[in-house]
Motif scaffolding. Structure first.
Motif, PDB file in Angstrom:
ATOM      1  N   GLU A   1       0.830  -1.209   0.000  1.00 42.99           N
ATOM      2  CA  GLU A   1       0.000   0.000   0.000  1.00 42.99           C
ATOM      3  C   GLU A   1       0.858   1.251   0.000  1.00 42.99           C
ATOM      4  O   GLU A   1       0.545   2.241  -0.671  1.00 42.99           O
ATOM      5  CB  GLU A   1      -0.951  -0.013   1.193  1.00 42.99           C
ATOM      6  N   ASP A   2       1.979   1.215   0.742  1.00 43.61           N
ATOM      7  CA  ASP A   2       2.893   2.352   0.750  1.00 43.61           C
ATOM      8  C   ASP A   2       3.519   2.549  -0.632  1.00 43.61           C
ATOM      9  O   ASP A   2       3.708   3.676  -1.082  1.00 43.61           O
ATOM     10  CB  ASP A   2       3.999   2.166   1.793  1.00 43.61           C
ATOM     11  N   VAL A   3       3.852   1.443  -1.289  1.00 41.93           N
ATOM     12  CA  VAL A   3       4.412   1.525  -2.640  1.00 41.93           C
ATOM     13  C   VAL A   3       3.400   2.184  -3.567  1.00 41.93           C
ATOM     14  O   VAL A   3       3.738   3.055  -4.365  1.00 41.93           O
ATOM     15  CB  VAL A   3       4.813   0.123  -3.163  1.00 41.93           C
ATOM     16  N   GLU A   4       2.133   1.799  -3.442  1.00 41.59           N
ATOM     17  CA  GLU A   4       1.080   2.392  -4.268  1.00 41.59           C
ATOM     18  C   GLU A   4       0.910   3.879  -3.943  1.00 41.59           C
ATOM     19  O   GLU A   4       0.717   4.695  -4.848  1.00 41.59           O
ATOM     20  CB  GLU A   4      -0.236   1.646  -4.080  1.00 41.59           C
ATOM     21  N   ASP A   5       1.014   4.246  -2.665  1.00 38.26           N
ATOM     22  CA  ASP A   5       0.918   5.651  -2.275  1.00 38.26           C
ATOM     23  C   ASP A   5       2.059   6.466  -2.880  1.00 38.26           C
ATOM     24  O   ASP A   5       1.850   7.584  -3.385  1.00 38.26           O
ATOM     25  CB  ASP A   5       0.938   5.802  -0.750  1.00 38.26           C
ATOM     26  N   VAL A   6       3.270   5.910  -2.833  1.00 37.03           N
ATOM     27  CA  VAL A   6       4.421   6.605  -3.409  1.00 37.03           C
ATOM     28  C   VAL A   6       4.236   6.741  -4.913  1.00 37.03           C
ATOM     29  O   VAL A   6       4.478   7.809  -5.488  1.00 37.03           O
ATOM     30  CB  VAL A   6       5.739   5.863  -3.079  1.00 37.03           C
ATOM     31  N   ALA A   7       3.785   5.686  -5.568  1.00 39.02           N
ATOM     32  CA  ALA A   7       3.568   5.742  -7.018  1.00 39.02           C
ATOM     33  C   ALA A   7       2.518   6.790  -7.366  1.00 39.02           C
ATOM     34  O   ALA A   7       2.681   7.552  -8.325  1.00 39.02           O
ATOM     35  CB  ALA A   7       3.148   4.370  -7.534  1.00 39.02           C
ATOM     36  N   GLU A   8       1.457   6.862  -6.576  1.00 36.96           N
ATOM     37  CA  GLU A   8       0.411   7.869  -6.817  1.00 36.96           C
ATOM     38  C   GLU A   8       0.960   9.271  -6.615  1.00 36.96           C
ATOM     39  O   GLU A   8       0.704  10.173  -7.408  1.00 36.96           O
ATOM     40  CB  GLU A   8      -0.766   7.618  -5.874  1.00 36.96           C
ATOM     41  N   ARG A   9       1.743   9.460  -5.557  1.00 34.79           N
ATOM     42  CA  ARG A   9       2.335  10.770  -5.298  1.00 34.79           C
ATOM     43  C   ARG A   9       3.288  11.170  -6.423  1.00 34.79           C
ATOM     44  O   ARG A   9       3.282  12.317  -6.891  1.00 34.79           O
ATOM     45  CB  ARG A   9       3.092  10.765  -3.970  1.00 34.79           C
ATOM     46  N   LEU A  10       4.094  10.223  -6.894  1.00 39.15           N
ATOM     47  CA  LEU A  10       5.018  10.516  -7.993  1.00 39.15           C
ATOM     48  C   LEU A  10       4.269  10.892  -9.261  1.00 39.15           C
ATOM     49  O   LEU A  10       4.671  11.793  -9.991  1.00 39.15           O
ATOM     50  CB  LEU A  10       5.936   9.314  -8.253  1.00 39.15           C
ATOM     51  N   GLU A  11       3.161  10.214  -9.527  1.00 43.62           N
ATOM     52  CA  GLU A  11       2.353  10.542 -10.708  1.00 43.62           C
ATOM     53  C   GLU A  11       1.757  11.943 -10.574  1.00 43.62           C
ATOM     54  O   GLU A  11       1.753  12.713 -11.530  1.00 43.62           O
ATOM     55  CB  GLU A  11       1.244   9.504 -10.899  1.00 43.62           C
ATOM     56  N   LEU A  12       1.265  12.284  -9.395  1.00 46.83           N
ATOM     57  CA  LEU A  12       0.726  13.631  -9.180  1.00 46.83           C
ATOM     58  C   LEU A  12       1.810  14.684  -9.344  1.00 46.83           C
ATOM     59  O   LEU A  12       1.578  15.738  -9.952  1.00 46.83           O
ATOM     60  CB  LEU A  12       0.080  13.738  -7.795  1.00 46.83           C
ATOM     61  N   GLU A  13       3.001  14.405  -8.831  1.00 53.19           N
ATOM     62  CA  GLU A  13       4.109  15.346  -8.986  1.00 53.19           C
ATOM     63  C   GLU A  13       4.462  15.522 -10.460  1.00 53.19           C
ATOM     64  O   GLU A  13       4.747  16.630 -10.906  1.00 53.19           O
ATOM     65  CB  GLU A  13       5.325  14.866  -8.191  1.00 53.19           C
ATOM     66  N   ARG A  14       4.445  14.433 -11.223  1.00 54.63           N
ATOM     67  CA  ARG A  14       4.720  14.503 -12.655  1.00 54.63           C
ATOM     68  C   ARG A  14       3.679  15.371 -13.354  1.00 54.63           C
ATOM     69  O   ARG A  14       4.006  16.219 -14.180  1.00 54.63           O
ATOM     70  CB  ARG A  14       4.730  13.100 -13.276  1.00 54.63           C
ATOM     71  N   GLN A  15       2.415  15.185 -12.993  1.00 51.48           N
ATOM     72  CA  GLN A  15       1.344  15.977 -13.596  1.00 51.48           C
ATOM     73  C   GLN A  15       1.500  17.462 -13.253  1.00 51.48           C
ATOM     74  O   GLN A  15       1.274  18.329 -14.106  1.00 51.48           O
ATOM     75  CB  GLN A  15      -0.019  15.462 -13.146  1.00 51.48           C
ATOM     76  N   VAL A  16       1.898  17.748 -12.025  1.00 49.23           N
ATOM     77  CA  VAL A  16       2.114  19.141 -11.618  1.00 49.23           C
ATOM     78  C   VAL A  16       3.257  19.741 -12.423  1.00 49.23           C
ATOM     79  O   VAL A  16       3.157  20.878 -12.913  1.00 49.23           O
ATOM     80  CB  VAL A  16       2.391  19.242 -10.097  1.00 49.23           C
ATOM     81  N   ARG A  17       4.365  18.988 -12.571  1.00 47.83           N
ATOM     82  CA  ARG A  17       5.500  19.488 -13.362  1.00 47.83           C
ATOM     83  C   ARG A  17       5.078  19.773 -14.798  1.00 47.83           C
ATOM     84  O   ARG A  17       5.447  20.795 -15.377  1.00 47.83           O
ATOM     85  CB  ARG A  17       6.650  18.481 -13.349  1.00 47.83           C
ATOM     86  N   GLU A  18       4.289  18.867 -15.389  1.00 48.45           N
ATOM     87  CA  GLU A  18       3.822  19.068 -16.762  1.00 48.45           C
ATOM     88  C   GLU A  18       2.915  20.297 -16.863  1.00 48.45           C
ATOM     89  O   GLU A  18       3.019  21.074 -17.811  1.00 48.45           O
ATOM     90  CB  GLU A  18       3.088  17.830 -17.272  1.00 48.45           C
ATOM     91  N   ALA A  19       2.035  20.465 -15.883  1.00 45.10           N
ATOM     92  CA  ALA A  19       1.143  21.632 -15.892  1.00 45.10           C
ATOM     93  C   ALA A  19       1.938  22.922 -15.737  1.00 45.10           C
ATOM     94  O   ALA A  19       1.657  23.918 -16.405  1.00 45.10           O
ATOM     95  CB  ALA A  19       0.099  21.507 -14.780  1.00 45.10           C
ATOM     96  N   GLU A  20       2.940  22.917 -14.865  1.00 46.00           N
ATOM     97  CA  GLU A  20       3.772  24.101 -14.681  1.00 46.00           C
ATOM     98  C   GLU A  20       4.556  24.413 -15.947  1.00 46.00           C
ATOM     99  O   GLU A  20       4.690  25.570 -16.337  1.00 46.00           O
ATOM    100  CB  GLU A  20       4.725  23.905 -13.495  1.00 46.00           C
ATOM    101  N   ALA A  21       5.067  23.367 -16.601  1.00 50.24           N
ATOM    102  CA  ALA A  21       5.807  23.576 -17.854  1.00 50.24           C
ATOM    103  C   ALA A  21       4.886  24.144 -18.928  1.00 50.24           C
ATOM    104  O   ALA A  21       5.265  25.046 -19.671  1.00 50.24           O
ATOM    105  CB  ALA A  21       6.440  22.269 -18.323  1.00 50.24           C
ATOM    106  N   ALA A  22       3.663  23.625 -19.000  1.00 50.54           N
ATOM    107  CA  ALA A  22       2.700  24.131 -19.983  1.00 50.54           C
ATOM    108  C   ALA A  22       2.342  25.583 -19.682  1.00 50.54           C
ATOM    109  O   ALA A  22       2.252  26.411 -20.590  1.00 50.54           O
ATOM    110  CB  ALA A  22       1.445  23.260 -19.992  1.00 50.54           C
ATOM    111  N   ALA A  23       2.152  25.907 -18.405  1.00 47.60           N
ATOM    112  CA  ALA A  23       1.822  27.281 -18.024  1.00 47.60           C
ATOM    113  C   ALA A  23       2.990  28.210 -18.347  1.00 47.60           C
ATOM    114  O   ALA A  23       2.782  29.326 -18.831  1.00 47.60           O
ATOM    115  CB  ALA A  23       1.476  27.356 -16.536  1.00 47.60           C
ATOM    116  N   ASP A  24       4.211  27.739 -18.103  1.00 44.42           N
ATOM    117  CA  ASP A  24       5.386  28.542 -18.423  1.00 44.42           C
ATOM    118  C   ASP A  24       5.474  28.773 -19.927  1.00 44.42           C
ATOM    119  O   ASP A  24       5.736  29.884 -20.382  1.00 44.42           O
ATOM    120  CB  ASP A  24       6.653  27.844 -17.924  1.00 44.42           C
ATOM    121  N   PHE A  25       5.213  27.728 -20.703  1.00 43.69           N
ATOM    122  CA  PHE A  25       5.215  27.856 -22.161  1.00 43.69           C
ATOM    123  C   PHE A  25       4.141  28.844 -22.606  1.00 43.69           C
ATOM    124  O   PHE A  25       4.398  29.721 -23.419  1.00 43.69           O
ATOM    125  CB  PHE A  25       4.976  26.489 -22.811  1.00 43.69           C
TER     126      PHE A  25
END
Length: 133
Positions: free
Chosen positions: A54-78
């Motif tokens: 369950e912790d592994v799944e939580d970390v994977a979910e958090r990493l995916e959310l962080e990736r989505q945030v980075r992509e959104a920030e990059a798109a906003a910067d663009f």
């Protein structure tokens, strides 16, 4: 049982057999890696300890959310850079247009004040001549 998950972009971890392996974000770090290598990666913040699946799944979910945030920030910067470039282009074009309009107005003023061309005041005062009269 404690296991580990890579949370950095990549971790290069030494294998028990003597070579190294690249493990990418979200990858599981198991017993094939040396305990010293895992401890070093944990201290560097590249790998996290997790207690169960369950912790592994939580970390994977958090990493995916962080990736989505980075992509959104990059798109906003663009988008912000594109908007700024468009604003600059519009300002340059407006300045060019203003300069052309000003030059044309100055030309009209110069022509309008010459002796050969009637001014707006005299053109209103005297009606145009027609060919038949």
């Amino acid at each position: 049982m404690t296991t580990h998950v890579v949370v950095g972009a990549v971790a290069v971890l030494p294998l028990v057999g003597g070579s190294e392996r690249y493990v990418y974000r979200g990858g599981h770090v198991g017993s094939e890696f040396t305990p010293e290598g895992i401890a070093h990666a944990v201290s560097a913040g590249l790998v996290e300890d997790v207690e169960d699946v369950e912790d592994v799944e939580d970390v994977a979910e958090r990493l995916e959310l962080e990736r989505q945030v980075r992509e959104a920030e990059a798109a906003a910067d663009f988008d912000a850079r594109v908007y700024a470039a468009a604003e600059k282009l519009v300002a340059e074009r407006e300045a060019e247009f203003d300069a052309r309009v000003l030059a044309a107005a100055e030309k009209l003023v110069a022509v309008g004040t010459s002796a050969e061309t009637p001014t707006a005041a005299t053109a209103k005062a005297s009606p145009p001549k027609t060919a038949g009269k």
